[in-house]
Design a protein around this motif. Structure first.
Motif, PDB file in Angstrom:
ATOM      1  N   TYR A 444       0.842  -1.198   0.000  1.00 28.63           N
ATOM      2  CA  TYR A 444       0.000   0.000   0.000  1.00 28.63           C
ATOM      3  C   TYR A 444       0.875   1.244   0.000  1.00 28.63           C
ATOM      4  O   TYR A 444       1.987   1.240   0.525  1.00 28.63           O
ATOM      5  CB  TYR A 444      -0.891   0.051   1.250  1.00 28.63           C
ATOM      6  CG  TYR A 444      -1.911  -1.053   1.344  1.00 28.63           C
ATOM      7  CD1 TYR A 444      -3.127  -0.964   0.687  1.00 28.63           C
ATOM      8  CD2 TYR A 444      -1.661  -2.183   2.118  1.00 28.63           C
ATOM      9  CE1 TYR A 444      -4.072  -1.968   0.792  1.00 28.63           C
ATOM     10  CE2 TYR A 444      -2.601  -3.202   2.216  1.00 28.63           C
ATOM     11  CZ  TYR A 444      -3.809  -3.083   1.554  1.00 28.63           C
ATOM     12  OH  TYR A 444      -4.739  -4.084   1.652  1.00 28.63           O
ATOM     13  N   LYS A 445       0.334   2.310  -0.565  1.00 30.22           N
ATOM     14  CA  LYS A 445       0.962   3.619  -0.432  1.00 30.22           C
ATOM     15  C   LYS A 445      -0.116   4.677  -0.584  1.00 30.22           C
ATOM     16  O   LYS A 445      -1.239   4.389  -1.033  1.00 30.22           O
ATOM     17  CB  LYS A 445       2.074   3.805  -1.453  1.00 30.22           C
ATOM     18  CG  LYS A 445       1.649   3.903  -2.906  1.00 30.22           C
ATOM     19  CD  LYS A 445       2.874   4.145  -3.797  1.00 30.22           C
ATOM     20  CE  LYS A 445       2.475   4.368  -5.246  1.00 30.22           C
ATOM     21  NZ  LYS A 445       3.657   4.634  -6.102  1.00 30.22           N
ATOM     22  N   VAL A 446       0.208   5.903  -0.198  1.00 29.66           N
ATOM     23  CA  VAL A 446      -0.733   7.014  -0.286  1.00 29.66           C
ATOM     24  C   VAL A 446      -0.244   7.972  -1.357  1.00 29.66           C
ATOM     25  O   VAL A 446       0.921   8.377  -1.353  1.00 29.66           O
ATOM     26  CB  VAL A 446      -0.872   7.737   1.069  1.00 29.66           C
ATOM     27  CG1 VAL A 446      -1.823   8.924   0.943  1.00 29.66           C
ATOM     28  CG2 VAL A 446      -1.374   6.766   2.134  1.00 29.66           C
ATOM     29  N   SER A 447      -1.118   8.328  -2.284  1.00 29.28           N
ATOM     30  CA  SER A 447      -0.752   9.239  -3.361  1.00 29.28           C
ATOM     31  C   SER A 447      -0.566  10.655  -2.826  1.00 29.28           C
ATOM     32  O   SER A 447      -0.932  10.966  -1.690  1.00 29.28           O
ATOM     33  CB  SER A 447      -1.827   9.237  -4.448  1.00 29.28           C
ATOM     34  OG  SER A 447      -3.005   9.897  -3.983  1.00 29.28           O
ATOM     35  N   GLY A 450      -3.504  12.184  -1.283  1.00 29.52           N
ATOM     36  CA  GLY A 450      -4.042  11.605  -0.052  1.00 29.52           C
ATOM     37  C   GLY A 450      -4.944  10.415  -0.274  1.00 29.52           C
ATOM     38  O   GLY A 450      -5.719  10.043   0.609  1.00 29.52           O
ATOM     39  N   LYS A 452      -5.448   6.408  -0.759  1.00 26.10           N
ATOM     40  CA  LYS A 452      -4.754   5.148  -0.485  1.00 26.10           C
ATOM     41  C   LYS A 452      -4.806   4.247  -1.711  1.00 26.10           C
ATOM     42  O   LYS A 452      -5.869   4.051  -2.307  1.00 26.10           O
ATOM     43  CB  LYS A 452      -5.384   4.438   0.716  1.00 26.10           C
ATOM     44  CG  LYS A 452      -4.578   3.235   1.198  1.00 26.10           C
ATOM     45  CD  LYS A 452      -5.163   2.643   2.473  1.00 26.10           C
ATOM     46  CE  LYS A 452      -4.314   1.484   2.978  1.00 26.10           C
ATOM     47  NZ  LYS A 452      -4.851   0.888   4.224  1.00 26.10           N
ATOM     48  N   GLN A 453      -3.646   3.702  -2.079  1.00 25.16           N
ATOM     49  CA  GLN A 453      -3.547   2.841  -3.242  1.00 25.16           C
ATOM     50  C   GLN A 453      -3.016   1.474  -2.835  1.00 25.16           C
ATOM     51  O   GLN A 453      -2.307   1.341  -1.839  1.00 25.16           O
ATOM     52  CB  GLN A 453      -2.595   3.467  -4.280  1.00 25.16           C
ATOM     53  CG  GLN A 453      -3.049   4.817  -4.797  1.00 25.16           C
ATOM     54  CD  GLN A 453      -2.038   5.430  -5.755  1.00 25.16           C
ATOM     55  OE1 GLN A 453      -0.838   5.322  -5.556  1.00 25.16           O
ATOM     56  NE2 GLN A 453      -2.526   6.097  -6.794  1.00 25.16           N
ATOM     57  N   ASP A 475      -5.381   9.284   8.504  1.00 22.78           N
ATOM     58  CA  ASP A 475      -4.010   8.771   8.351  1.00 22.78           C
ATOM     59  C   ASP A 475      -3.442   9.151   6.980  1.00 22.78           C
ATOM     60  O   ASP A 475      -2.263   9.498   6.853  1.00 22.78           O
ATOM     61  CB  ASP A 475      -3.990   7.241   8.500  1.00 22.78           C
ATOM     62  CG  ASP A 475      -3.764   6.815   9.944  1.00 22.78           C
ATOM     63  OD1 ASP A 475      -3.366   7.671  10.757  1.00 22.78           O
ATOM     64  OD2 ASP A 475      -3.999   5.638  10.257  1.00 22.78           O
ATOM     65  N   ASN A 476      -4.273   9.068   5.955  1.00 19.00           N
ATOM     66  CA  ASN A 476      -3.828   9.400   4.608  1.00 19.00           C
ATOM     67  C   ASN A 476      -3.507  10.888   4.471  1.00 19.00           C
ATOM     68  O   ASN A 476      -2.542  11.272   3.809  1.00 19.00           O
ATOM     69  CB  ASN A 476      -4.888   9.014   3.574  1.00 19.00           C
ATOM     70  CG  ASN A 476      -5.134   7.513   3.532  1.00 19.00           C
ATOM     71  OD1 ASN A 476      -4.371   6.735   4.094  1.00 19.00           O
ATOM     72  ND2 ASN A 476      -6.205   7.109   2.870  1.00 19.00           N
ATOM     73  N   ALA A 479      -0.224  11.630   6.037  1.00 14.99           N
ATOM     74  CA  ALA A 479       0.900  11.173   5.204  1.00 14.99           C
ATOM     75  C   ALA A 479       1.212  12.141   4.074  1.00 14.99           C
ATOM     76  O   ALA A 479       2.318  12.099   3.513  1.00 14.99           O
ATOM     77  CB  ALA A 479       0.591   9.789   4.637  1.00 14.99           C
ATOM     78  N   THR A 480       0.267  13.002   3.728  1.00 12.78           N
ATOM     79  CA  THR A 480       0.491  13.937   2.621  1.00 12.78           C
ATOM     80  C   THR A 480       0.656  15.375   3.110  1.00 12.78           C
ATOM     81  O   THR A 480       0.472  16.325   2.343  1.00 12.78           O
ATOM     82  CB  THR A 480      -0.673  13.868   1.616  1.00 12.78           C
ATOM     83  OG1 THR A 480      -1.922  14.069   2.307  1.00 12.78           O
ATOM     84  CG2 THR A 480      -0.707  12.523   0.915  1.00 12.78           C
TER      85      THR A 480
END
Length: 802
Positions: A444-447, A450, A452-453, A475-476, A479-480
């Protein structure tokens, strides 16, 4: 097709059927609940001279099942009155009535022949175009639809609810090759928006997704336990909250669910999975077989992996099964160095690297069990699903895991997880190494936006998780770089479109000085350059209340000025929030107790999750609500006087709610108790909470929000009402229903709610009532018995009656 669900038929009233029916009733849907008619009379029916064709007899099974569900604990209902939406009947007389239903759900016994026979009868009465689904947990969905009409097959799918349907969030949707795509899309959407479920699209394979992986994990734990010589208590300690799983962990959960269920599901999977690379795991351990033979099935038979016995002095003790001797012994406390090393780590995801790095038997257990789990789930793609995020969604929603298997693997590191699997001879799917070789090191990662992918195995690229556009995940956003301000206890996050969010991140989201500072900062920032404010978080609970530890410490040291200042700051924050120039939306979910409840009482609007347990619980620790809670409940009661309701009755109801520390069992009940008001909203799916609250804040701002003015005309009743309350409290004491200390607290509460030392009814200001409640709270902190109650809560988690 604009499909609207007004009425649902549930066929089968057993444990699952009755509770599915009740959950539909929770959300306002009319339900027809049917079951078989009895073939024999009971002795009581014979005495009454009843015949098999009597309505009371023909509906005996369904009515008894429904009543048992209604009275079960935890309640499957948001409020008891919702059960009135259910009409009962039997297959002989009432199957024809499904013609009026928009959706028919079959929940009968798990036998293909019986289900197919029922579907044949259903087709005689079902209205074409209506939904028809089965709640099976193991029978292949496509086999059930064989021989049915084209219309039936197009509208047929599996809808696998998890028990209890109200509380467990997973709903697996299993289409057949002939299911119309519009039906699949509707079921996915309806389950999410209306039923509050994490809806997961599953393939028609044995166990679908959650049971396939969850049962594998449970059985693998049992086999690892045997290899390492671990005890029942040790396994449950290792597989519980420390890794983000339920407190009942593995073996205690089996006792609750029933070992017979575990055996039946396992045998079904073993029979249906002859080519599974881990088929040996689905062979029941000898000790499980022996327990099944002995009828040691768990709670339903009084003993399973655990057994409650009478010890010395008649006190109940919990004994655990010794798997070597199959004898019960007193349960032992569990201690491992690896577990001790994680005690200071609050975030579950941060514990995994520590747990697998240890030198003890616990670390061996984690290395083996994680390695096995990671290898197994990697090989289930594309067998049970094409997308890895669906496996994580299913295990989180169906088994209560905080992190799904791939999320756990990410937390540990994909390369490290691969090494654990290989070290124990487990074959990981080739796509894992291909993913790593291509430079993709996470699932998983966050673009940058924001979103989630997840890593899509087929396209070998990262894709947005479908449906997340309807959610806001804090959370997303963190992260951005959307955090605009933070301290130890709170953060201010930009939600976009001119709306800010204040998030708490103290333990249990308790309200201390850091959180209050964060709330005030959020209001200040929103007023200076934004349109509105949401107060919300992604934690399991909104807030467990004020920081009692701080109150206790100050009270022990007799630092009453500090307590007075702390309460005044909390009151000021509530009033600052309520009377700001921007709309403020509260988002209670899970526990919203004490100060957490008071905060929402002061929001301009509340968007609550259906599962909200809200209440002013200060009375239980020897205090009264003093963050504006007593004031606000008095104010709300006074506002209803104009509606013509009996004034003293309304005031008494509010007094009883506070003095008995009532907590709502749902958001619906929070309306009944006065914690939520007309205009407040409820969402069933907690994933939609922050997004819905943001939309409401925008709507209020665009409607021309005007800063309100503090009220100075709150009607209170003075000594006349006070006398009524004091008399009632005295009667409760004489009847020995309450203690002397309860009398003291209740009298203080009554004094505040009636306006203090007033000889006759009068209009007072909010600040007047705030001052009264603060003074009452401060006086009670000087009571020895109050301190004893607070100490009991802090040390045992349970209130002390004194």
């Amino acid at each position: 097709m604009n499909r609207i669900i007004k009425k649902v038929a549930v066929l089968g009233s057993g444990v699952m059927g009755s509770r599915i029916a009740l959950h539909f009733a929770n959300i306002g849907v009319q339900v027809l609940l049917l079951d078989i008619a009895p073939k024999e009379l009971t002795p009581d029916e014979e005495k009454k001279g009843l015949q098999l064709d009597a309505p009371a007899v023909k509906n005996r099974i369904v009515n008894a099942s429904l009543q048992a569900a209604i009275t079960s604990n935890p309640s499957p209902l948001y409020r008891k009155a919702d059960a009135s939406r259910i009409k009962t009947g039997n297959f002989d007389d009432n199957l024809k009535d499904i013609a009026s239903c928009d959706w028919t759900i079959e929940v009968v016994v798990e036998r293909l022949d019986i289900k197919k026979s029922l579907f044949e009868r259903i087709e005689q009465f079902r209205k074409p175009g209506t939904l028809i689904t089965s709640n099976t947990s193991g029978i292949p969905i496509h086999l059930m639809a064989e021989g049915r009409s084209e219309d039936f097959r197009k509208h047929f799918a599996g809808t696998h609810f998890f028990n209890p349907p109200r509380y467990l969030k997973l709903l697996e949707i299993i289409p057949t090759p002939e299911t119309d795509q519009s039906v699949v899309d509707f079921l996915m959407h309806y389950g999410d928006l209306y039923l509050g479920k994490t809806t997961v699209l599953a393939k028609d394979t044995p166990g679908f997704i959650a049971n396939r992986v969850g049962v594998f994990a449970m059985l693998d734990v049992m086999q690892t336990m045997q290899r390492l010589g671990l005890t029942v208590e040790e396994v449950d300690k290792l597989t519980g909250p420390v890794i983000g799983h339920a407190k009942s962990a593995t073996l205690r959960t089996s006792d609750v669910v029933g070992l017979d269920t575990t055996i039946n599901v396992t045998n079904g999977l073993a029979q249906g999975l002859p080519n599974d690379e881990a088929k040996d795991v689905f062979v029941l351990p000898d000790f499980v077989k022996k327990m099944g033979e002995n009828k040691w099935l768990g709670d339903k038979t009084g003993q399973g992996f655990y057994k409650k016995v009478k010890g010395a002095g008649g006190k109940s003790e919990i004994h655990a099964l010794d798997l070597n001797t199959l004898e019960y012994k007193p349960s032992q406390k569990v201690k491992f160095a690896s577990l001790e090393a994680t005690k200071a780590i609050d975030k579950v995801a941060d514990r995994f690297k520590v747990l697998v790095a240890g030198k003890d038997k616990a670390a061996d257990f984690y290395r083996q069990s994680f390695g096995s789990l990671f290898a197994y789930v990697s090989n289930r793609i594309p067998e049970i699903t094409d997308q890895l995020y669906k496996i994580d969604d299913a295990l989180r929603a169906g088994f209560g895991w905080e992190l799904g298997p791939f999320e756990t693997w990410d937390a540990l590191g994909v390369q490290k997880g691969l090494e654990l699997a290989q070290a124990h001879g487990k074959n990981v799917a080739p796509w894992i190494e291909e993913m790593l070789a291509a430079g993709n090191s996470t699932f998983y990662k966050v673009s940058e936006q924001g979103v989630k992918q997840f890593y899509d195995v087929e396209s070998k690229s990262y894709q947005a998780i479908p449906g997340v556009e309807n959610f806001i995940i804090l959370d997303n956003l963190r992260a951005t770089g959307k955090v605009l301000w933070k301290n130890v206890g709170a953060s201010v996050i930009d939600l976009g479109d001119g709306i800010l969010n204040v998030e708490f991140h103290s333990k249990m989201n308790t309200l201390g000085s850091d959180v209050i500072q964060g709330l005030m900062k959020g209001v200040d920032m929103a007023e200076q350059g934004y349109r509105g404010l949401v107060v919300g978080n992604d934690a399991p609970n909104f807030s467990a209340g004020a920081n009692l530890g701080l109150v206790y410490m100050y009270a022990l040291d007799q630092e009453y000025d500090e307590i007075n200042m702390m309460i005044a700051q909390f009151q000021n924050a509530m009033m600052r929030m309520r009377y700001s120039s921007i709309p403020v939306v509260g988002t209670p979910h899970g526990l919203a107790l004490g100060g957490g409840c008071e905060l929402n009482l002061h929001a301009d609007k509340v968007v609550a999750v259906a599962e909200t347990y809200m209440g002013l619980v200060e009375f239980g620790v020897g205090l009264i609500p003093a963050g504006g809670g007593t004031k606000e409940m008095t104010l709300r009661t006074a506002a209803k006087y104009e509606e013509g309701e009996p004034e003293f009755n309304l005031l008494r109801n509010a007094f009883v709610t506070i003095s008995t520390a009532k907590v709502s069992t749902s958001a619906a009940e929070a309306f009944d108790l006065g914690f939520l008001r007309r205009g407040d909203e409820v969402v069933v799916n907690n994933n939609r909470l922050i997004a819905t609250a943001k939309a409401e804040a925008i709507a209020m701002a665009e409607a021309g929000y005007t800063q309100p003015v503090q009220k100075t005309d709150i009607k209170v009743h003075g000594k006349g009402a006070l006398a009524m309350f004091l008399t009632g409290v005295h009667a409760m004491r004489v009847g020995n229903y309450i203690s002397d200390h309860d009398v003291k607290i209740a009298n203080k509460l009554a004094y505040v709610m009636t306006g203090g030392d007033l000889s006759s009814p009068a209009n007072v200001s909010e600040q007047y009532l705030l001052d009264l409640e603060r003074e009452a709270f401060l006086s009670l902190t000087g009571e020895r018995k109050t301190l004893e109650r607070i100490q009991s809560i802090l040390t045992t988690g349970k209130p002390l009656r004194n």
